[in-house]
Write an enzyme that holds these catalytic residues in place. Sequence first.
Site, mmCIF file in Angstrom:
data_model
loop_
_atom_site.group_PDB
_atom_site.id
_atom_site.type_symbol
_atom_site.label_atom_id
_atom_site.label_comp_id
_atom_site.label_asym_id
_atom_site.label_seq_id
_atom_site.Cartn_x
_atom_site.Cartn_y
_atom_site.Cartn_z
ATOM 1 N N LEU A 152 10.404 0.858 3.062
ATOM 2 C CA LEU A 152 10.930 1.309 4.371
ATOM 3 C C LEU A 152 12.077 2.298 4.151
ATOM 4 C CD1 LEU A 152 10.433 0.701 7.439
ATOM 5 C CD2 LEU A 152 12.431 -0.804 7.306
ATOM 6 N N GLY A 153 11.720 3.480 3.635
ATOM 7 C CA GLY A 153 12.722 4.533 3.437
ATOM 8 C C GLY A 153 12.622 5.547 4.560
ATOM 9 N N ILE A 155 10.401 7.963 5.196
ATOM 10 C CA ILE A 155 9.089 8.088 5.845
ATOM 11 C C ILE A 155 8.678 6.757 6.470
ATOM 12 C CG2 ILE A 155 6.663 8.705 5.525
ATOM 13 C CD1 ILE A 155 7.591 10.394 3.060
ATOM 14 N N SER A 176 15.698 -4.028 -1.689
ATOM 15 C CA SER A 176 16.924 -4.479 -1.013
ATOM 16 C C SER A 176 16.658 -4.562 0.482
ATOM 17 C CB SER A 176 18.074 -3.491 -1.225
ATOM 18 O OG SER A 176 18.141 -3.107 -2.560
ATOM 19 N N ARG A 232 1.359 6.845 -3.311
ATOM 20 C CA ARG A 232 0.762 7.422 -4.510
ATOM 21 C C ARG A 232 -0.396 6.510 -4.921
ATOM 22 N NH1 ARG A 232 2.944 11.514 -3.505
ATOM 23 N NH2 ARG A 232 4.421 12.718 -4.749
ATOM 24 N N ASP A 256 -4.841 8.405 1.529
ATOM 25 C CA ASP A 256 -4.479 9.825 1.362
ATOM 26 C C ASP A 256 -4.270 10.148 -0.113
ATOM 27 O OD1 ASP A 256 -3.680 12.439 2.273
ATOM 28 O OD2 ASP A 256 -1.595 11.870 1.908
ATOM 29 N N GLU A 261 -6.459 11.856 -8.752
ATOM 30 C CA GLU A 261 -6.823 12.865 -7.763
ATOM 31 C C GLU A 261 -6.665 14.265 -8.368
ATOM 32 O OE1 GLU A 261 -3.873 11.357 -4.855
ATOM 33 O OE2 GLU A 261 -2.875 13.305 -5.046
ATOM 34 N N HIS A 279 -4.986 13.982 -0.007
ATOM 35 C CA HIS A 279 -3.527 14.071 -0.228
ATOM 36 C C HIS A 279 -2.900 15.213 0.590
ATOM 37 C CE1 HIS A 279 0.036 13.494 -3.221
ATOM 38 N NE2 HIS A 279 0.440 13.708 -1.976
#
Length: 313
Positions: A152-153, A155, A176, A232, A256, A261, A279
């Site tokens: 949960l950063g 994006i 964290s 990723r 994605d 890839e 991607h």
Amino acid sequence: MSKPELILMGEYAATDMASLESDYTVHRYWEAADKVAFLASHAGTVRALATRGDLGVSGDVINALPSLELICCFGVGVDAIDLTEAKARGIKVTTTPDVLNEDVADLALALMLGIARQIPQADTFTRLGDWAKGNFPLLTRVNGKRLGILGLGRIGMAIARRAESFLMPVSYCTRSKRADVGYQYFASAAELAGHSDFLVAILPGGEATAKIVNADVLKALGPKGFFINVARGSVVDEAALLHALETKAIAGAALDVFWNEPKINPRFFSLQNVVLHPHGGSGTSETRAAMGKLVRDNLAAYFAGQPLLSPIN
Ligand code: NAP
Ligand code: 8YV
């Protein structure tokens, strides 16, 4: 005054290429037939290198450039950059954070809707004239379902905001616990998956997160759960994912990003319970232009002796 020199690892969009070439003497790594000779010929002079998230920079390239001081990445993921070597040499690394958050989040939602409402399959059904023979099957609702966000950063938060408007209870897993959000926290990916109808991976790739979505996580997600990967390919055990999809141990996946890839495992192609995307989370002209500008702004700041705009180290 002569233009600063720049090694470019791979091609950028035409407008970005034109801007870079007007300000720098650009040395095109990807076009060099003899990479070793190419690097040797620029070893004493080149202080800056620009790359893309998918290309990164290997330790061998870094070591072949003793004058290198700055690496600018077009993209936010740095898993393909040898950060250990960069750190050892005191080389600064910049990325293109924030300017791509909203587009990657849009794609995550599109993939959730795409797999649950089978949009590609419905398109094919309609085009082939199958509609005249009978109705498309009933599907699974997205709104109101439980969304688990792994990472949960910047994006992940943009995905969570969108999910709120879909009335989806959001929970998450990070190393964290965040003090600034009220979403339910789970300390492990498996616990998160066990409390999710849709599990979205949006954490960094690299060794530390390799195969974090493993067979146990997919088992916890279960036969009604969907897995969405906009992070990723490395974050998922792809053999376990293919097995889970083939045996219907999970309901489906929308992806994605992949291992190896763009030459992805052809087993994906025969599956009906997947949506495959090449991607392109940041792949709008608006966002790619903003990413290109941020790369150039970092380079310009560096050569002007100003602070970098978006360093990671
Ligand atoms: P960010 O702001 O740095 O957020 C990363 C999040 O992942 C943080 O919440 C971090 O929290 C969490 N995290 C890191 N390691 C973890 C672990 N081992 N277990 C659980 N959570 C972990 O990064 P971002 O800008 O949101 O980008 C995230 C990633 O998305 C990028 O690194 C890139 O690989 C990918 N990406 C993909 C596309 C695409 O086109 N598909 C586009 C852009 C980015 P803690 O530090 O607390 O663990
Ligand atoms: C880009 C990405 O497509 O930012 C990232 O980490 O994966 C994408 O935005 C990529 O970096 C371009 O190569």
